[in-house]
Design a protein around this motif. Structure first.
Motif, PDB file in Angstrom:
ATOM      1  N   ASP A  39     -37.964 -33.333  74.219  1.00  0.00           N
ATOM      2  CA  ASP A  39     -37.051 -32.421  73.688  1.00  0.00           C
ATOM      3  C   ASP A  39     -35.733 -33.085  73.340  1.00  0.00           C
ATOM      4  N   TRP A  40     -34.581 -32.387  73.114  1.00  0.00           N
ATOM      5  CA  TRP A  40     -33.175 -32.910  72.727  1.00  0.00           C
ATOM      6  C   TRP A  40     -32.865 -33.990  73.909  1.00  0.00           C
ATOM      7  N   THR A  90     -34.823 -35.982  75.533  1.00  0.00           N
ATOM      8  CA  THR A  90     -35.553 -37.330  75.206  1.00  0.00           C
ATOM      9  C   THR A  90     -35.066 -37.772  73.929  1.00  0.00           C
ATOM     10  N   LEU A  91     -34.347 -37.144  72.979  1.00  0.00           N
ATOM     11  CA  LEU A  91     -34.013 -37.891  71.760  1.00  0.00           C
ATOM     12  C   LEU A  91     -32.652 -38.635  72.202  1.00  0.00           C
ATOM     13  N   ALA A  92     -31.835 -37.885  73.100  1.00  0.00           N
ATOM     14  CA  ALA A  92     -30.575 -38.459  73.518  1.00  0.00           C
ATOM     15  C   ALA A  92     -30.713 -39.735  74.154  1.00  0.00           C
ATOM     16  N   TRP A  93     -31.900 -39.831  74.957  1.00  0.00           N
ATOM     17  CA  TRP A  93     -32.335 -40.889  75.710  1.00  0.00           C
ATOM     18  C   TRP A  93     -32.510 -42.101  74.982  1.00  0.00           C
ATOM     19  N   LEU A  94     -33.429 -41.773  73.909  1.00  0.00           N
ATOM     20  CA  LEU A  94     -33.813 -42.751  72.881  1.00  0.00           C
ATOM     21  C   LEU A  94     -32.761 -43.293  72.267  1.00  0.00           C
ATOM     22  N   ARG A  95     -31.790 -42.647  71.853  1.00  0.00           N
ATOM     23  CA  ARG A  95     -30.644 -42.973  71.087  1.00  0.00           C
ATOM     24  C   ARG A  95     -30.110 -44.064  71.921  1.00  0.00           C
ATOM     25  N   GLU A  96     -30.100 -44.149  73.349  1.00  0.00           N
ATOM     26  CA  GLU A  96     -29.535 -44.961  74.265  1.00  0.00           C
ATOM     27  C   GLU A  96     -30.217 -46.546  74.250  1.00  0.00           C
ATOM     28  N   CYS A 120     -49.661 -27.125  79.439  1.00  0.00           N
ATOM     29  CA  CYS A 120     -50.205 -28.462  79.277  1.00  0.00           C
ATOM     30  C   CYS A 120     -49.311 -29.331  78.380  1.00  0.00           C
ATOM     31  N   TRP A 121     -49.679 -29.068  77.076  1.00  0.00           N
ATOM     32  CA  TRP A 121     -49.203 -29.883  76.029  1.00  0.00           C
ATOM     33  C   TRP A 121     -47.634 -29.752  75.736  1.00  0.00           C
ATOM     34  N   MET A 122     -47.087 -28.406  75.890  1.00  0.00           N
ATOM     35  CA  MET A 122     -45.550 -28.232  75.817  1.00  0.00           C
ATOM     36  C   MET A 122     -44.715 -28.852  76.848  1.00  0.00           C
TER      37      MET A 122
END
Length: 358
Positions: A212-213, A215-221, A205-207
């Motif tokens: 994940d990494w 997601t972080l790369a997407w955020l940076r964009e 469920c939660w995990m």
């Protein structure tokens, strides 16, 4: 207006008073820690074990100060109020009072995704504040992006992505006290957004919904604002963040509220600083209670620190005035430590300012 008790001289005094004011369930939530509290205790123990080195007869200290600049913004001292959820548990003004206190003392303020005041309300009540927005990634990327755009539109100057709490810690004191959010206190910035799916398995469920990494790369964009990654406790994770273009790191174990039996943040700070080099902004969170703690963190590689639970305690005791007083206490303690260790500026603080056996 709330009055500051006459016997409040340090942050521990606010904590002592707050425990007599807050209900038992609220106290259990605010002061609680994961499992047996080993991480929570170690944050303090290891800070206390770091010893400073006094120097005497130092010249040119008369013009000293403890100002620090982060991402082009000058702070009166190297400190931000940490992203604290549900601050209206402490007083009716909640985050609105804390950001006003931060602005009055010229320090930074980081608003939690789980704040009990909206992104826009906090910006409106303190438009000149030096404020960042802490982001908990939502199950939907569109909903995550909505939060980022709201922060950008409201003049927040950086995004702090918390990565160390994809699930809640096992907090027994909170469980025993039966803590529930009271009426009128909720994560208002998530109103209208779908709730995370429920289930009986951490992994399935939660995990399955955790960032994940990638997601972080997407955020940076998605944004031109500086992005800091909060919850970094391993040099390898620090290096991965740098490779993705993250602008700063926050060394944090969530104040011991999520994973127990971790090292203290002050223990891992030097290795993380070594992993990312001298120029990337690195902040330290968890356990800060004295101005001398800030000095120790700077000496071991931090550019600034975050202050968490004591803000709740000061807010509960004396509202925004208490928070401002709490911040001023830390500044006075930091300046005293700097002066007695022969440091006129934050840039003068380094590992030579700490005691090592001869």
């Amino acid at each position: 207006m709330n009055q500051i008790p006459t016997d409040v001289c340090c942050l521990a005094d606010y904590e002592r008073h707050a425990q007599t004011i807050l209900s038992e369930p609220t106290w259990a939530y605010l002061s609680g820690y994961s499992m047996d509290g080993f991480t929570h205790q170690r944050n303090r123990t290891k800070l206390d074990e770091v010893l400073v080195q006094q120097r005497i007869l130092t010249e040119s200290l008369g013009q000293g100060d403890c100002r620090q600049t982060l991402f082009g913004t000058e702070l009166s001292m190297p400190l931000l109020i940490a992203p604290l959820a549900y601050q209206k548990l402490a007083s009716s003004m909640g985050e609105l009072g804390s950001v006003q206190a931060a602005a009055a003392q010229e320090v930074g303020f980081c608003l939690s995704t789980l704040a009990s005041s909206t992104i826009e309300q906090v910006a409106d009540v303190a438009p000149q504040s030096k404020r960042w927005f802490q982001l908990y990634c939502q199950p939907s990327l569109d909903d995550t992006l909505t939060l980022i755009r709201r922060a950008e539109s409201s003049g927040y100057q950086a995004i702090v992505v918390t990565a160390d709490a994809p699930i809640n810690g096992v907090r027994n004191a909170e469980q025993r006290a039966g803590f529930e959010l009271p009426d009128g206190v909720r994560a208002v910035n998530l109103d209208g957004l779908p709730q995370a799916a429920q289930g009986d398995s951490v992994f399935a469920c939660w995990m399955g919904q955790a960032p994940d990494w990638q997601t972080l790369a997407w955020l940076r964009e998605q944004t031109s604002l500086p992005i800091l990654l909060k919850g970094v406790m391993h040099p390898a994770d620090a290096k991965c963040a740098v490779e993705l273009g993250i602008d700063g790191l926050i060394v944090s174990n969530h104040g011991g509220r999520v994973l127990d039996s971790q090292p203290a943040t002050i223990e891992v700070l030097p290795a993380i600083r070594a992993a990312v080099g001298a120029t990337l902004p690195v902040l330290l969170d968890s356990g800060i209670r004295r101005g001398s703690d800030i000095f120790k963190a700077i000496a071991l590689g931090a550019d600034a620190v975050l202050l968490g639970r004591p803000v709740f305690y000061a807010q509960a005791v004396a509202g925004p005035l208490g928070v401002a007083h709490c911040l001023r206490i830390l500044r006075d303690e930091l300046e005293a430590t700097m002066a007695l260790c022969g440091c006129a500026t934050v840039q003068d603080i380094n590992q030579d300012c700490l005691y090592t056996p001869f």
